[in-house]
Design an enzyme around this catalytic site. Structure first.
Site, PDB file in Angstrom:
ATOM      1  N   LYS A  13       0.808  -1.245  -0.048  1.00 48.43           N
ATOM      2  CA  LYS A  13       0.075  -0.039  -0.154  1.00 48.43           C
ATOM      3  C   LYS A  13       0.882   1.271  -0.095  1.00 48.43           C
ATOM      4  O   LYS A  13       0.683   2.351  -0.808  1.00 48.43           O
ATOM      5  CB  LYS A  13      -0.978  -0.019   1.306  1.00 48.43           C
ATOM      6  CG  LYS A  13      -1.785  -1.178   1.295  1.00 48.43           C
ATOM      7  CD  LYS A  13      -2.724  -1.258   2.654  1.00 48.43           C
ATOM      8  CE  LYS A  13      -1.965  -1.100   3.915  1.00 48.43           C
ATOM      9  NZ  LYS A  13      -1.221  -2.339   4.150  1.00 48.43           N
ATOM     10  N   ARG A 127      11.528  -5.404   4.253  1.00 50.04           N
ATOM     11  CA  ARG A 127      11.401  -4.092   4.155  1.00 50.04           C
ATOM     12  C   ARG A 127      12.353  -3.061   4.856  1.00 50.04           C
ATOM     13  O   ARG A 127      12.669  -3.241   6.031  1.00 50.04           O
ATOM     14  CB  ARG A 127       9.895  -3.968   4.771  1.00 50.04           C
ATOM     15  CG  ARG A 127       9.401  -2.277   4.836  1.00 50.04           C
ATOM     16  CD  ARG A 127       8.182  -2.053   5.097  1.00 50.04           C
ATOM     17  NE  ARG A 127       7.364  -2.776   6.138  1.00 50.04           N
ATOM     18  CZ  ARG A 127       5.830  -2.823   6.246  1.00 50.04           C
ATOM     19  NH1 ARG A 127       5.383  -1.992   5.293  1.00 50.04           N
ATOM     20  NH2 ARG A 127       5.442  -3.214   7.128  1.00 50.04           N
ATOM     21  N   ARG A 161      11.418  -0.765  10.563  1.00 50.37           N
ATOM     22  CA  ARG A 161      10.614  -0.690  11.682  1.00 50.37           C
ATOM     23  C   ARG A 161      10.421  -1.631  12.648  1.00 50.37           C
ATOM     24  O   ARG A 161      10.962  -3.038  12.341  1.00 50.37           O
ATOM     25  CB  ARG A 161       9.064  -0.767  11.115  1.00 50.37           C
ATOM     26  CG  ARG A 161       8.704   0.373  10.319  1.00 50.37           C
ATOM     27  CD  ARG A 161       7.569   0.352   9.441  1.00 50.37           C
ATOM     28  NE  ARG A 161       6.468  -0.369  10.321  1.00 50.37           N
ATOM     29  CZ  ARG A 161       5.240  -0.709   9.610  1.00 50.37           C
ATOM     30  NH1 ARG A 161       4.722  -0.193   8.449  1.00 50.37           N
ATOM     31  NH2 ARG A 161       4.284  -1.149  10.346  1.00 50.37           N
TER      32      ARG A 161
HETATM   33  P1  ADP Z   1       2.357  -1.752   3.126  1.00 45.17           P
HETATM   34  O1  ADP Z   1       2.437  -0.278   3.297  1.00 45.17           O
HETATM   35  O2  ADP Z   1       0.967  -2.468   2.432  1.00 45.17           O
HETATM   36  O3  ADP Z   1       2.466  -2.416   4.500  1.00 45.17           O
HETATM   37  P2  ADP Z   1       4.786  -1.805   1.629  1.00 45.17           P
HETATM   38  O4  ADP Z   1       4.449  -0.603   0.588  1.00 45.17           O
HETATM   39  O5  ADP Z   1       5.556  -1.003   2.505  1.00 45.17           O
HETATM   40  O6  ADP Z   1       3.551  -2.545   2.394  1.00 45.17           O
HETATM   41  O7  ADP Z   1       5.513  -2.870   1.092  1.00 45.17           O
HETATM   42  C1  ADP Z   1       6.023  -3.926   1.726  1.00 45.17           C
HETATM   43  C2  ADP Z   1       7.420  -4.408   1.313  1.00 45.17           C
HETATM   44  O8  ADP Z   1       6.988  -5.218   0.143  1.00 45.17           O
HETATM   45  C3  ADP Z   1       8.159  -3.351   0.916  1.00 45.17           C
HETATM   46  O9  ADP Z   1       9.613  -4.007   1.343  1.00 45.17           O
HETATM   47  C4  ADP Z   1       7.969  -3.126  -0.517  1.00 45.17           C
HETATM   48  O10 ADP Z   1       9.310  -2.690  -1.104  1.00 45.17           O
HETATM   49  C5  ADP Z   1       7.824  -4.534  -0.828  1.00 45.17           C
HETATM   50  N1  ADP Z   1       6.691  -4.682  -2.086  1.00 45.17           N
HETATM   51  C6  ADP Z   1       5.848  -3.619  -2.194  1.00 45.17           C
HETATM   52  N2  ADP Z   1       4.973  -4.246  -3.540  1.00 45.17           N
HETATM   53  C7  ADP Z   1       5.546  -5.276  -3.816  1.00 45.17           C
HETATM   54  C8  ADP Z   1       5.279  -6.104  -4.986  1.00 45.17           C
HETATM   55  N3  ADP Z   1       4.578  -6.036  -5.692  1.00 45.17           N
HETATM   56  N4  ADP Z   1       6.012  -7.184  -5.090  1.00 45.17           N
HETATM   57  C9  ADP Z   1       7.177  -7.351  -4.382  1.00 45.17           C
HETATM   58  N5  ADP Z   1       7.338  -6.637  -3.038  1.00 45.17           N
HETATM   59  C10 ADP Z   1       6.769  -5.567  -3.230  1.00 45.17           C
HETATM   60  P1  ADP Z   2       1.306  -1.836   7.772  1.00 46.78           P
HETATM   61  O1  ADP Z   2       1.068  -0.720   6.514  1.00 46.78           O
HETATM   62  O2  ADP Z   2       2.274  -2.542   7.626  1.00 46.78           O
HETATM   63  O3  ADP Z   2       0.058  -2.420   7.828  1.00 46.78           O
HETATM   64  P2  ADP Z   2       1.080   0.509   9.498  1.00 46.78           P
HETATM   65  O4  ADP Z   2       2.166   1.351   9.317  1.00 46.78           O
HETATM   66  O5  ADP Z   2      -0.240   0.909   8.661  1.00 46.78           O
HETATM   67  O6  ADP Z   2       1.441  -1.040   9.259  1.00 46.78           O
HETATM   68  O7  ADP Z   2       0.554   0.575  11.078  1.00 46.78           O
HETATM   69  C1  ADP Z   2       1.419   0.077  11.887  1.00 46.78           C
HETATM   70  C2  ADP Z   2       0.930   0.042  13.334  1.00 46.78           C
HETATM   71  O8  ADP Z   2       0.236   1.391  13.607  1.00 46.78           O
HETATM   72  C3  ADP Z   2      -0.410  -0.885  13.423  1.00 46.78           C
HETATM   73  O9  ADP Z   2      -0.003  -2.079  13.766  1.00 46.78           O
HETATM   74  C4  ADP Z   2      -1.247  -0.280  14.710  1.00 46.78           C
HETATM   75  O10 ADP Z   2      -0.412  -0.511  15.758  1.00 46.78           O
HETATM   76  C5  ADP Z   2      -1.080   1.265  14.174  1.00 46.78           C
HETATM   77  N1  ADP Z   2      -1.885   1.628  13.296  1.00 46.78           N
HETATM   78  C6  ADP Z   2      -1.885   2.419  12.096  1.00 46.78           C
HETATM   79  N2  ADP Z   2      -2.854   2.901  11.323  1.00 46.78           N
HETATM   80  C7  ADP Z   2      -3.819   2.590  12.452  1.00 46.78           C
HETATM   81  C8  ADP Z   2      -5.346   2.861  12.523  1.00 46.78           C
HETATM   82  N3  ADP Z   2      -5.969   3.118  11.434  1.00 46.78           N
HETATM   83  N4  ADP Z   2      -6.012   2.309  13.433  1.00 46.78           N
HETATM   84  C9  ADP Z   2      -5.234   1.416  14.712  1.00 46.78           C
HETATM   85  N5  ADP Z   2      -4.244   1.295  14.654  1.00 46.78           N
HETATM   86  C10 ADP Z   2      -3.162   1.894  13.539  1.00 46.78           C
END
Ligand code: ADP
Ligand code: ADP
Ligand code: ZN
Length: 222
Positions: A13, A127, A161
């Protein structure tokens, strides 16, 4: 254009939001990034959120909703926004609806990024991101073009992270399944939901999103 990005942790995302932000001139709003900034600043919100984030549990709706309400009224959201990581519960979605109604705005599309659970653990383990501009990279699937240098801003400073470890990831997935997945039927009843195959390589995922976005643009222009 106002977009909600749904999908499990590590689906991609953030990666896709950053690109959409530049492409459409709209603001990426990542509640996770906002919370990490609060933790870093050791603010009252940060102190309350930290333990929950470390445990992979959701931060209370009330904190998140008030944080988001002031954020979407900032000038950079005038042309639109991409919600990345919000809403995460049906209560947050309902609060968002009320907020948008008051502001005379609406969601144009929900992008649902689908990725198999096995692939998520691997993506999250590899990541890292740029400490300066937040661009997300992956040791395996999305490495830096030049060693130790951000492709986007040239910075040499990178972070991993604290919550990207195996135990926390398991709790985050549980929270996603139990609290966030129920948002799909909620939105299916209300707005266009575009399903994106997030298992494809990054450029292909981008192409699918662009195709979905042009369909939405055609509908909204009619
Ligand atoms: P999210 O915001 O949904 O938690 P990220 O955008 O941070 O996810 O992506 C998670 C990890 O996967 C990062 O290390 C990113 O570089 C990698 N990644 C993102 N999109 C893809 C994809 N389509 N295929 C493989 N790896 C990906
Ligand atoms: P990812 O992209 O890997 O899903 P995020 O960066 O969005 O992770 O979120 C990291 C952490 O921050 C979550 O595990 C939660 O503890 C908190 N968090 C983020 N967004 C929300 C939300 N909308 N509601 C509740 N907790 C949140
Ligand atoms: Zn950078």
């Amino acid at each position: 254009m106002n977009i909600i990005f749904l999908g499990p942790p590590g689906a991609g995302k953030g990666t896709q939001s950053k690109r959409l932000e530049a492409q459409y001139g709209i603001a990426q709003i990542s509640t996770g990034d906002m919370l990490r900034a609060e933790v870093k600043a050791d603010s009252a919100i940060g102190r309350e959120a930290k333990a929950l984030m470390d445990a992979g549990k959701l931060v209370p709706d009330a904190i998140i909703v008030s944080m988001l309400e002031s954020r979407i009224q900032k000038p950079d959201c005038a042309k639109g926004f991409i919600l990345d990581g919000f809403p995460r519960t049906v209560a947050q979605a309902e609060a968002l609806d009320g907020m948008l109604k008051r502001l005379g705005r609406k969601i144009d599309v929900v992008l649902m990024l689908q990725v198999d659970e096995d692939a998520l653990a691997e993506r999250i383990a590899g990541r890292f991101s740029c400490a300066k501009c937040g661009a997300s990279y992956n040791d395996v699937s999305n490495p830096l073009k030049v060693e130790n240098t951000c492709d986007h801003c040239g910075s040499h400073d990178f972070v991993r992270r604290a919550d990207d470890n195996r135990d926390t990831v398991a709790s985050r997935l549980t929270a996603y399944r139990n609290e966030t997945l129920p948002l799909l039927p909620y939105y299916e009843d209300r707005v266009t939901v575009a399903y994106i195959n997030g298992m494809a390589p990054i450029e292909e995922v981008s192409a699918q999103i662009d195709a979905a976005m042009s369909e939405v643009e055609q509908i909204t222009q009619k």
